[in-house]
Scaffold this active site. Sequence first.
Site, PDB file in Angstrom:
ATOM      1  N   SER A   1      27.664 -36.309 -15.284  1.00  0.00           N
ATOM      2  CA  SER A   1      28.630 -37.397 -15.456  1.00  0.00           C
ATOM      3  C   SER A   1      30.040 -36.847 -15.526  1.00  0.00           C
ATOM      4  O   SER A   1      30.259 -35.720 -15.976  1.00  0.00           O
ATOM      5  CB  SER A   1      28.299 -38.221 -16.702  1.00  0.00           C
ATOM      6  N   LYS A   2      30.958 -37.690 -15.043  1.00  0.00           N
ATOM      7  CA  LYS A   2      32.371 -37.302 -15.080  1.00  0.00           C
ATOM      8  C   LYS A   2      32.843 -37.198 -16.516  1.00  0.00           C
ATOM      9  O   LYS A   2      33.544 -36.275 -16.887  1.00  0.00           O
ATOM     10  CB  LYS A   2      33.220 -38.385 -14.415  1.00  0.00           C
TER      11      LYS A   2
END
Length: 300
Positions: A266-267
């Site tokens: 995930s960012k």
Amino acid sequence: MNESPPVYRFAPSPNGALHLGHALSALVNHGLARAAGGRFLLRLEDIDRARCTIAHERAIEDDLAFLGIAWDGPPRRQSEHFGDYRAALEALVDAGLVYPAFLSRGEIRAFAERHREETGSAWPSDPDGAPLYPGLDRKLPEAERAARIAAGEPHAFRLDMGAALAGLGPLSFAETGAGSDEEASEIAADPAVWGDVVLARRDVPTSYHLAVVVDDALQGVTHVVRGRDLLPATSVHRVLQALLGLPQPVYHHHDLILGPDGRKLSKSAGDTSLAELRAAGLTAADIRRMVGLPATAEPV
Ligand code: GLU
């Protein structure tokens, strides 16, 4: 058979750096589009005006170029098309399927917590883990709604899922998984688990769900290739397509790339970005191998 060439799209949000999961999505999309003699579009899902930036857009374009991916036509920036989403929202308002929802996220969580304390059983959550919207606002008298809106009370717009589903038969979608169109299996949609989804946020005149179905239709997208984390959301998309009379693409939800700890990249968790891998000297072929693809694209 459909005579026109298929249309694929990669639709990242420019709110952070792309990671290996995005690389897989983009490479699979692009590879399938090129193999089928189709079009490959880039869509920037930038409705979140607080978090999306032009710098992230540039970085996405650089990452795609590094991976050897070229897109057809100019990218579509969702923030430039709010009018399209508003028109779709109004059609659903006119059909009596939308209501203004005044509870904030914190208030919804507090409602769910109170429910648990009072009844001893958990308030249901949607597939993303957020508590379902309580039905309270759905039943507000029209005059109260109008007065609260006129007084400037912040509100989202939500789909009355029960009313929407009451007017539709069973819905399903074609999923190819890793296979070809011919091997697609029909998956039953289960939109009720989402409850009354947001169609327009408090701060933005649309939501991911509404914008994605409007854009897929307006851009003539025939094939949606994206990560398996979005498989449950496809049920919501099918409902909106059915209500708005939009065509339904074929879906392909690919496996997620997991981090060393087994969770999806995930960012927001700051997982290693493509830009960092590139800066460390990795090549596009290295990235392809890391996401489980052959080192070079099949010649078409
Ligand atoms: N914008 C979404 C994301 O960044 C993808 C939406 C889609 O492919 O439908 O994960």
